[in-house]
Enzyme design. Structure first.
Site, mmCIF file in Angstrom:
data_model
loop_
_atom_site.group_PDB
_atom_site.id
_atom_site.type_symbol
_atom_site.label_atom_id
_atom_site.label_comp_id
_atom_site.label_asym_id
_atom_site.label_seq_id
_atom_site.Cartn_x
_atom_site.Cartn_y
_atom_site.Cartn_z
ATOM 1 N N GLY A 262 0.807 -1.223 0.000
ATOM 2 C CA GLY A 262 0.000 0.000 0.000
ATOM 3 C C GLY A 262 0.833 1.263 0.000
ATOM 4 O O GLY A 262 2.054 1.237 0.131
ATOM 5 N N GLY B 35 2.501 3.592 1.577
ATOM 6 C CA GLY B 35 3.005 3.761 2.937
ATOM 7 C C GLY B 35 3.546 5.149 3.195
ATOM 8 O O GLY B 35 3.641 5.602 4.337
ATOM 9 N N ARG B 36 3.944 5.791 2.128
ATOM 10 C CA ARG B 36 4.364 7.183 2.300
ATOM 11 C C ARG B 36 3.977 8.031 1.102
ATOM 12 O O ARG B 36 4.639 8.997 0.750
ATOM 13 C CB ARG B 36 5.852 7.259 2.531
ATOM 14 C CG ARG B 36 6.665 6.651 1.425
ATOM 15 C CD ARG B 36 8.049 7.148 1.548
ATOM 16 N NE ARG B 36 8.948 6.305 0.795
ATOM 17 C CZ ARG B 36 10.233 6.526 0.721
ATOM 18 N NH1 ARG B 36 10.749 7.543 1.370
ATOM 19 N NH2 ARG B 36 10.998 5.745 0.030
ATOM 20 N N ASP C 7 8.173 5.239 8.637
ATOM 21 C CA ASP C 7 7.684 6.523 9.131
ATOM 22 C C ASP C 7 6.848 7.336 8.146
ATOM 23 O O ASP C 7 6.313 8.387 8.501
ATOM 24 C CB ASP C 7 8.866 7.381 9.614
ATOM 25 C CG ASP C 7 9.910 7.599 8.525
ATOM 26 O OD1 ASP C 7 9.614 7.289 7.355
ATOM 27 O OD2 ASP C 7 11.015 8.073 8.850
ATOM 28 N N ARG D 65 4.067 14.148 -6.960
ATOM 29 C CA ARG D 65 4.099 13.414 -8.221
ATOM 30 C C ARG D 65 2.773 13.615 -8.961
ATOM 31 O O ARG D 65 1.734 13.805 -8.328
ATOM 32 C CB ARG D 65 4.287 11.913 -7.967
ATOM 33 C CG ARG D 65 5.484 11.617 -7.095
ATOM 34 C CD ARG D 65 5.898 10.179 -7.205
ATOM 35 N NE ARG D 65 5.049 9.241 -6.503
ATOM 36 C CZ ARG D 65 5.437 7.996 -6.223
ATOM 37 N NH1 ARG D 65 6.629 7.557 -6.613
ATOM 38 N NH2 ARG D 65 4.647 7.176 -5.574
ATOM 39 N N ASP E 35 4.688 -4.168 -7.175
ATOM 40 C CA ASP E 35 4.033 -2.964 -6.657
ATOM 41 C C ASP E 35 4.664 -1.707 -7.250
ATOM 42 O O ASP E 35 4.144 -0.610 -7.038
ATOM 43 C CB ASP E 35 4.123 -2.925 -5.123
ATOM 44 C CG ASP E 35 5.541 -3.088 -4.621
ATOM 45 O OD1 ASP E 35 6.170 -4.102 -4.960
ATOM 46 O OD2 ASP E 35 6.024 -2.196 -3.899
ATOM 47 N N ASP F 48 8.044 5.110 -9.147
ATOM 48 C CA ASP F 48 8.805 4.845 -7.919
ATOM 49 C C ASP F 48 10.318 4.860 -8.146
ATOM 50 O O ASP F 48 10.970 3.811 -8.241
ATOM 51 C CB ASP F 48 8.381 3.518 -7.272
ATOM 52 C CG ASP F 48 7.146 3.710 -6.408
ATOM 53 O OD1 ASP F 48 6.520 4.795 -6.504
ATOM 54 O OD2 ASP F 48 6.804 2.809 -5.633
#
Ligand code: AMP
Ligand code: MG
Length: 572
Positions: free
Chosen positions: A143, A145-146, A178, A236, A313, A323
């Site tokens: 997912g 996450g950041r 985090d 993005r 992913d 990414d």
């Protein structure tokens, strides 16, 4: 409300009826007080239409804590506020796509919004649920996450652009991490997205790079020595950020009704030309994803890009490069090179393996779609589109890189294969080699009478270690060049026309690993000039830019083994 435009010219007080309660006047323009809600704000021109959250099932849990989320495509979550957002750079082309004028990009509101401090009323922030295969193994729920999606804008031409903050704080999908990003990795993502776009490589875009004024702890070498680094957020931009993993998670969990909803939504939104979703259309869609993925990989090979983490992913359903983590650019041509230290053992994501891995990932994607087809053969047929497309595309691409009129069968295949060998004989800078190859004359007679040294002389810049150019190596390389010259002469293409053709597909300027690192070093010291200078050079990667020769030079020796230049960690 900040989001929607209210027609008030700056400096002109205009009485309107407003349902909002009158608050104390706190803004002044030309000495006349205005209501905040009536003032035109810099980002007012953004027009949101948040289809993803409107049409797809949401996680009912509103609180932001780490968890497994089932039967939902996303969870609503707000960016975490930061201490002091400060703009490092923005892309004027992406701003243009969104219809944002310069003054909007240089406004305080821009920093606040794209640093994560302020959410426009029309935004509907969320993180998506996806899974994925990491390094070949199913990793379960991953997912965003950041990454926090702010919503989708529709520009004046009706184009849909989703905005996503990367590094804006934890989400339900942050697992043990985090949710933040450091300046180092954000500079790399920002610059590379835009560089790739200008190179003609399908990619997500980057609107902005904002430092947060906060320190983020990272163990860059995973060696137990964490240090604080400046935090940053990249905004993005892409038509959508949907990944193979977004479909995989529902197939794996047996949530087939949700899988179908997401597939239908994706086809309607991102692939409208395919028509209304049906079994037939699903298969055409899988084919189209294969076609686009093949195209993306061919572009990577053309420009010497190594993604570094081709997990499922990290594969965009639109065939966009997505990414930017421990990616790298080939300097000396080495198909076995992987920039990612985590990948150093198996080299799964090495340059020369990317085409194979893309297919492996497509197979996982097809497996995820299988419950909607329930028959292997048609899916297999769809997957074959990848291999066919890749092979034909490779031949065409190589012909273009070499300035040939067209691919002409087995003899050309051999010429290309031998070139790949020749490039590895000695350390050869791929970018400089192809660029300089266009300077080799095929018009002049007498290539066969020339000495090997003479034949090789236009290419000398491309070689890292002159001592490696032994008599034997020099003669083998020049032998290939003689064959190449003979092949060009068969086409009869004039030197100048060939140079032009080759230079339109072989870039002069790429985001060399050491250049990105120098820009990072400066930015970490508070000087953003090199980030902006590189952004500018990389806008025209195929042009000769005589003032910018220093950005086209091969990697200096100090960068050969320096972290960030030759090897990257996933810690970002
Ligand atoms: P990546 O390999 O960087 O694409 O990330 C794999 C997964 O880890 C994704 O689900 C990311 O959202 C998540 N992730 C990576 N870095 C962080 C971070 N600093 N905080 C939270 N999640 C992260
Ligand atoms: Mg990722």
């Amino acid at each position: 409300m900040i989001g929607k435009a209210v027609a008030v010219d700056p400096g002109i007080f205009q009485v309107t009826t407003s349902e909002r309660p009158y608050r104390q006047l706190s803004f002044k323009t030309s000495g006349i007080s205005l209501l905040p809600s009536l003032m035109k704000q810099p980002l007012d021109s953004l027009n949101f239409d948040n289809r993803f959250t409107r049409d797809l099932p949401a996680d009912p849990e509103p609180a932001n804590f780490r968890r497994q989320v089932s039967r939902a495509c996303y969870s609503r979550v707000l960016p975490t506020k930061v201490a002091q957002p400060s703009l490092v750079a923005y892309s004027r082309e992406v701003a243009g796509l969104l219809g944002l004028p310069t003054d909007a990009c240089e406004s305080n509101e821009f920093e606040e919004v794209f640093g994560g401090n302020r959410v426009l009323t029309e935004m509907d922030p969320y993180a998506t649920c996806y899974g994925g295969h990491q390094f070949g193994n199913w990793a379960g729920q991953l997912g965003d996450g950041r990454a926090i999606n702010l919503g989708e804008t529709v520009n004046a031409d009706g184009e849909r652009w989703a905005l996503q903050l990367k590094g804006a704080g934890p989400t339900p999908y942050s697992r043990t991490a985090d949710g933040l990003a450091v300046l180092r990795s954000s500079v790399r993502e920002f610059l590379c997205s835009e560089a790739m776009h200008h190179l003609g490589v399908p990619t997500t875009r980057a609107l902005s790079l904002v430092t947060t004024g906060e320190q983020v702890m990272r163990d860059m070498f995973y060696d137990g020595n964490p240090e604080y680094e400046p935090g940053a957020v990249v905004c993005r931009v892409a038509p959508s950020f949907t990944r193979f993993g977004n479909f995989q998670i529902f197939a794996r969990r047996g949530e087939i009704d949700i899988l179908k909803q997401l597939v239908d939504y994706t086809i309607r939104t991102d692939f409208p030309d395919l028509g209304e979703p049906s079994r037939e259309v699903y298969l055409e869609w899988v084919e189209e994803v294969c076609r686009r993925t093949a195209e993306m990989i061919l572009h990577w090979i053309r420009v010497g890009f190594v993604h570094g983490v081709m997990n499922t992913d990290n594969m965009s359903i639109l065939g966009l490069t997505i990414d930017y983590g421990p990616y790298g650019w080939l300097e000396d041509y080495d198909p076995n090179w992987t920039p990612n230290t985590t990948d150093a053992g198996g080299r799964r994501y090495r340059f020369g393996n990317q085409a194979q891995i893309a297919l492996w990932n497509l197979v996982q994607f097809a497996n995820a779609i299988y419950p909607l087809i329930e028959e292997v053969d048609p899916l297999q047929k769809a997957l074959d589109v990848y291999s066919g497309g890749f092979e034909a595309g490779w031949q065409t691409m190589m012909a273009k890189k070499l300035g040939l009129e067209r691919f002409e069968g087995d003899a050309d295949e051999k010429l290309f294969a031998d070139l790949v060998e020749v490039l590895q004989l000695v350390e050869t800078d791929m970018t400089i080699f192809y660029r300089k190859l266009s300077d080799v004359s095929a018009e002049q007679n007498g290539a066969n009478e020339k000495s090997s040294e003479e034949i090789l002389s236009p290419l000398l810049d491309a070689y890292y270690v002159p001592d490696q150019l032994t008599e034997d190596n020099t003669s083998r390389i020049s032998e290939w060049i003689r064959r190449y010259i003979a092949r060009v002469r068969k086409d009869g293409t004039l030197d100048e026309a060939r140079r032009k053709q080759m230079n339109s597909v072989n870039p002069k300027y790429v985001l060399r690993n050491y250049l990105a690192q120098l820009a990072i070093d400066k930015s970490e010291g508070g000087d953003n000039s090199m980030v902006n200078a590189l952004l500018e050079v990389l806008r025209n990667p195929y042009d000769e830019q005589p003032e910018q020769e220093q950005h086209a030079e091969k990697r200096p020796d100090w960068a050969r083994h320096r972290a960030g230049c030759s090897m990257l960690s996933c810690s970002s």
